[in-house]
Scaffold this active site. Structure first.
Site, short mmCIF file in Angstrom:
data_model
loop_
_atom_site.label_atom_id
_atom_site.label_comp_id
_atom_site.label_asym_id
_atom_site.label_seq_id
_atom_site.Cartn_x
_atom_site.Cartn_y
_atom_site.Cartn_z
N ASP A 1 0.69 -1.34 -0.12
CA ASP A 1 0.10 -0.11 0.14
C ASP A 1 0.87 1.18 -0.03
O ASP A 1 1.88 1.68 0.69
CB ASP A 1 -0.87 0.05 1.24
CG ASP A 1 -2.03 0.98 1.35
OD1 ASP A 1 -2.75 0.84 0.31
OD2 ASP A 1 -1.98 2.03 2.12
N GLU B 1 1.95 -0.53 -5.03
CA GLU B 1 0.83 0.27 -5.28
C GLU B 1 1.61 1.79 -5.30
O GLU B 1 1.92 2.46 -4.29
CB GLU B 1 -0.39 0.50 -4.16
CG GLU B 1 -1.48 1.47 -4.69
CD GLU B 1 -1.91 2.37 -3.38
OE1 GLU B 1 -3.20 2.94 -3.89
OE2 GLU B 1 -1.72 2.51 -2.36
C1 GLC Z 1 -4.14 3.00 -0.61
C2 GLC Z 1 -5.43 2.00 -0.51
C3 GLC Z 1 -6.66 3.01 0.01
C4 GLC Z 1 -6.47 3.47 1.23
C5 GLC Z 1 -4.93 4.47 1.04
C6 GLC Z 1 -4.39 4.69 2.60
O1 GLC Z 1 -4.30 3.87 -1.89
O2 GLC Z 1 -5.69 1.49 -1.65
O3 GLC Z 1 -7.67 2.15 -0.13
O4 GLC Z 1 -7.37 4.55 1.70
O5 GLC Z 1 -3.93 3.56 0.56
O6 GLC Z 1 -3.97 3.43 3.02
#
Ligand code: GLC
Ligand code: CA
Length: 588
Positions: free
Chosen positions: A241, A313
Site C-alpha cells: 500500500d 501500489e
Molecule cells: C491506498 C489504498 C486506499 C487507502 C490508502 C491509505 O491507496 O488503496 O484504499 O485508503 O492507501 O491506506
C-alpha cells in the site's frame, strides 16, 4: 443475428475468411495456468475486498470464512491468484487500511485460524494468495503510536513517526503545507495531558493514520518481521500500500504551487514526456529513498521458496518512472495506473500500451494491466463519463452529471476484452466480472469513506465501488449472507446482475470473463508478445499476440473486421463488421 459468446462451435467466420473450425479451437499446447516459476509474470490476479465479498455470519460485513466458502467460484472463473485487501486488526476508520496489529486478524473478519484455512483451501484449488501490507502508516490505535503519544517529545517512541513542532509564534500552524489525500491538512496537533496544545504529527491520509518514519531503522526491522510472519504462514506475496509515499523528502519541505493538489495520482495524466530521470515532483510521492526499502524486502522474500512476489501500489507516472519500482532487485510487479487512467480513446490507449511494454520490458519486468479497484469509480461506469471526475471524488446523487450507463458497460466489456489479451499480468476487481456499475445513489447516512467526512461531503469518495457482491437473485442481500444485513445497501437492480443469473446467461458479462480467461490461458497470451496491426482506422486499436488478432473499435461507427475466425467478442457480432465500442479476438 447474434453470436453467443460461450460456445466455440457457433463462432461466426467473417465473410472474407474461410478458416477451418479447428483454427479457432483453443490451443491445448500453450503454457498452462500460471502456477509455475515466476507465476506472477503472466497471472490474472483477482482482488477480493473482504468486507464486501461474502458474509458467513450475517453481520453485514464480509469475512474470511465467506471467502473460503466461495473460492470455488473464483477457480471456475479462471483466475490464477487472489489479492486480499486488509483483514488485519483495525478500528476500520479507513476500511482496514488503518492497521492496529499487523500480526492478527480483525474479529470482524475472523481469526488467524480462519486465515490459515482460507489460504490452505486456496492453495488446494491452485490459487495463489497475496495479502495487503500497509507500511506507510499505522492506525492511531496501534501500540507503537499509543506509546509515542505517552512518550516525551524527542523520545525514541516519537521517532517512529513524524512528530514536529508547529510553525508560528505559538506553534499553532502546521509544520508545512502538505495536504491529506482525503482532504484537509496532513497534520494534526496533539493536546498534551495537561490540556495545552502539543506537537503535530503527519498523516498523508486520515488523522487516524499517522505516517511511519521510514528513516528509523527500528521501523524497518519491524516490517521485516511482519513480512516473515505472513511468509511463514504461506502467503505468495504482498500488495504494498502507498509504496510511493513511504519516504519523504529530507527536511519535509513545503509543496510548491506547481506540485500542490493533494492528489494521489502523482504526476497525474498519462502520456507525458519521459521524465524518469528527473527528480520526483512532490516532497512525499516517489522519493528515491523508497527503492532501498524494496531492495531490502526483495532479499527477505528471496529467502523463501515458491517465487513469492511484491506488487507495489505506486501512483507515479509515466510508465518509465513506474518501472523503477520493478527493477530486477526490487518488487516483482507494480500497478499500472497510467493504463487505468487512460481515457477511452484509441491513440491514448495505443500510447500507454506501447509505453508500458517498453518501460517494463526495459527492466525485465512484466507489464501489469488494471481497470478497476477499491479506490476508483468502477470501469463499467467510469467509461461512460465524459466530464472531469478527479480520482477520489467519486459519484453521488448531487454530482452535476450522470454517467452514460449503457455506453459504460459496453465499453467496459470491450476494454476488458482488450486488456485480457495483452501480454503480462492483469488485475481484476471483485464484481467487475458481473459488470457491476458504481453505486451512485447511496444515501449520505450510509457513506463511510473518510474522504466524505474530511471534505464535509464535497467529495463522495469510494464507497460506490465497495458495495457487497450479489451472489443470488433472490434471498437476503442477494446471497451476500442469509440475514439481509449489508454494510452498504445494494441497489434493487443488482438482483439482475447476481452471479447465479449471469452463470446461466451465455451473453452475460460473467460468461464473457470466463471465456476470456480460459482462452487467454489456453493460448498463453500472458506470455506472448504484442505486434501492432495498423491500417484499420484511427479509432481502432489492433494487435496480434500468440496467433490471436485483437481488434477494439473505440469510435462511433462500425468498422470492417479483419479476416479470421472470431474466437470471442465483447458484444454479439453479425456479418463482418465490428460495431462501435466493441472488441473481438480472431484466430489466424
Ligand atoms: C491506498 C489504498 C486506499 C487507502 C490508502 C491509505 O491507496 O488503496 O484504499 O485508503 O492507501 O491506506
Ligand atoms: Ca461477517
Amino acid at each position: 443475428m447474434t453470436t453467443p459468446l460461450t460456445s466455440t462451435s457457433t463462432d461466426t467466420p467473417t465473410s472474407a475468411a474461410t478458416p477451418t473450425g479447428a483454427a479457432a479451437q483453443p490451443q491445448t499446447t500453450g503454457r498452462t495456468r500460471a502456477t509455475g516459476k515466476e507465476w506472477w509474470r503472466t497471472a490474472v490476479i483477482y482482488q477480493v475486498y473482504p468486507r464486501s465479498f461474502a458474509d458467513s455470519n450475517g453481520d453485514g460485513i464480509g469475512d474470511l470464512p465467506g471467502i473460503t466458502a466461495h473460492l470455488p467460484a473464483l477457480r471456475t472463473l479462471g483466475v490464477d491468484a487472489i489479492w486480499l485487501s486488509p483483514f488485519m486488526t483495525s478500528p476500520q476508520r479507513d476500511a482496514g487500511y488503518d492497521v492496529a496489529d499487523y500480526r492478527d486478524v480483525d474479529p470482524i473478519f475472523g481469526t488467524l485460524h480462519d486465515f490459515d484455512r482460507m489460504l490452505g483451501a486456496a492453495h488446494e484449488l491452485g490459487l495463489r494468495v497475496i495479502v495487503d501490507l500497509v507500511p506507510n502508516h499505522t492506525s492511531s490505535d496501534h501500540a507503537w503510536f499509543q506509546a509515542a503519544l505517552a512518550s516525551a517529545e524527542g523520545s525514541e517512541e516519537r521517532e517512529h513517526y513524524y512528530f514536529r513542532d508547529g510553525k508560528g509564534e505559538n506553534g499553532d500552524e502546521p509544520p508545512n503545507n502538505w495536504e491529506s489525500v482525503f482532504g484537509g491538512p496532513a497534520w494534526t496537533r496533539l493536546t498534551d495531558p495537561d490540556g495545552t496544545p502539543g506537537q503535530w504529527y503527519l498523516h498523508l491520509f486520515d488523522s487516524s493514520q499517522p505516517d511511519l518514519n521510514w528513516e528509523d531503522p527500528w521501523v524497518r526491522e519491524q516490517f521485516r518481521g511482519i513480512l516473515r510472519f505472513w511468509l511463514d504462514r504461506g502467503v505468495d506475496g504482498f500488495r504494498i500500500d502507498v509504496a510511493h509515499g513511504m519516504v519523504k523528502a529530507e527536511g519535509l519541505p513545503d509543496e510548491t504551487d506547481a506540485e500542490h493538489g493533494g492528489s494521489m495520482s502523482g504526476a497525474g495524466a498519462t502520456l507525458e514526456p519521459d521524465i524518469s530521470d528527473e527528480p520526483p515532483s512532490s516532497p512525499f510521492w516517489g522519493q528515491e529513498g523508497g527503492h532501498e526499502i524494496f531492495r531490502d524486502w526483495h532479499t527477505v522474500l528471496a529467502a523463501y521458496d515458491g517465487d513469492r512476489a511484491l506488487c507495489g501500489e505506486a501512483w507515479v507516472s509515466p510508465p518509465s518512472r513506474l518501472a523503477r519500482y520493478v527493477r530486477p532487485d526490487e518488487m516483482q510487479q507494480t500497478f499500472n495506473f497510467s493504463y487505468l487512467e487512460t481515457p477511452w480513446q484509441a491513440d491514448a490507449l495505443r500510447g500507454v500500451i506501447e509505453d508500458s511494454l517498453e518501460a517494463f520490458g526495459g527492466v525485465g519486468a512484466p507489464s501489469t494491466w488494471v481497470l478497476s479497484n477499491h479506490d476508483v469509480v468502477r470501469h463499467a461506469t467510469r467509461l461512460g463519463i465524459s466530464e472531469d471526475n478527479p480520482q477520489g471524488h467519486g459519484l453521488g446523487p448531487k454530482t452535476p452529471f450522470r454517467p452514460d450507463a449503457v455506453a459504460g458497460i459496453r465499453r467496459a466489456r470491450a476494454a476488458t476484452t482488450l486488456m485480457l489479451a495483452l501480454p503480462g499480468s492483469a488485475y481484476l476487481y471483485q464484481g467487475e466480472e458481473l459488470g457491476l456499475p458504481e453505486v451512485i445513489d447511496l444515501p449520505d447516512s450510509a457513506r463511510q469513506d473518510p474522504t466524505w467526512f474530511r471534505t464535509n461531503g464535497e467529495r463522495y469518495g469510494r464507497d460506490g465501488c465497495r458495495v457487497p457482491l450479489p451472489w443470488t437473485s433472490d434471498g437476503p442481500a442477494n446471497g451476500f449472507n442469509d440475514t439481509g444485513a449489508s454494510w452498504l445497501p445494494q441497489p434493487d437492480e443488482w438482483a439482475g446482475l447476481a452471479r447465479d443469473v449471469e452463470e446461466s446467461d451465455p451473453l452475460s458479462t460473467l460468461s464473457l470473463y470466463r471465456r476470456l480467461l480460459s482462452e487467454r490461458e489456453a493460448r498463453a497470451l500472458g506470455a506472448g508478445e504484442l505486434e501492432w496491426v495498423d491500417g484499420l482506422g484511427d479509432d481502432v486499436v489492433a494487435f496480434r499476440n500468440g496467433g490471436v488478432t485483437v481488434v477494439a473499435n473505440l469510435g462511433t461507427a462500425s468498422v470492417p473486421l479483419p479476416t479470421g475466425l472470431v474466437i470471442l467478442s465483447s458484444e454479439p457480432l453479425s456479418g463482418s463488421e465490428l460495431p462501435a465500442d466493441t472488441a473481438a479476438w480472431l484466430a489466424g
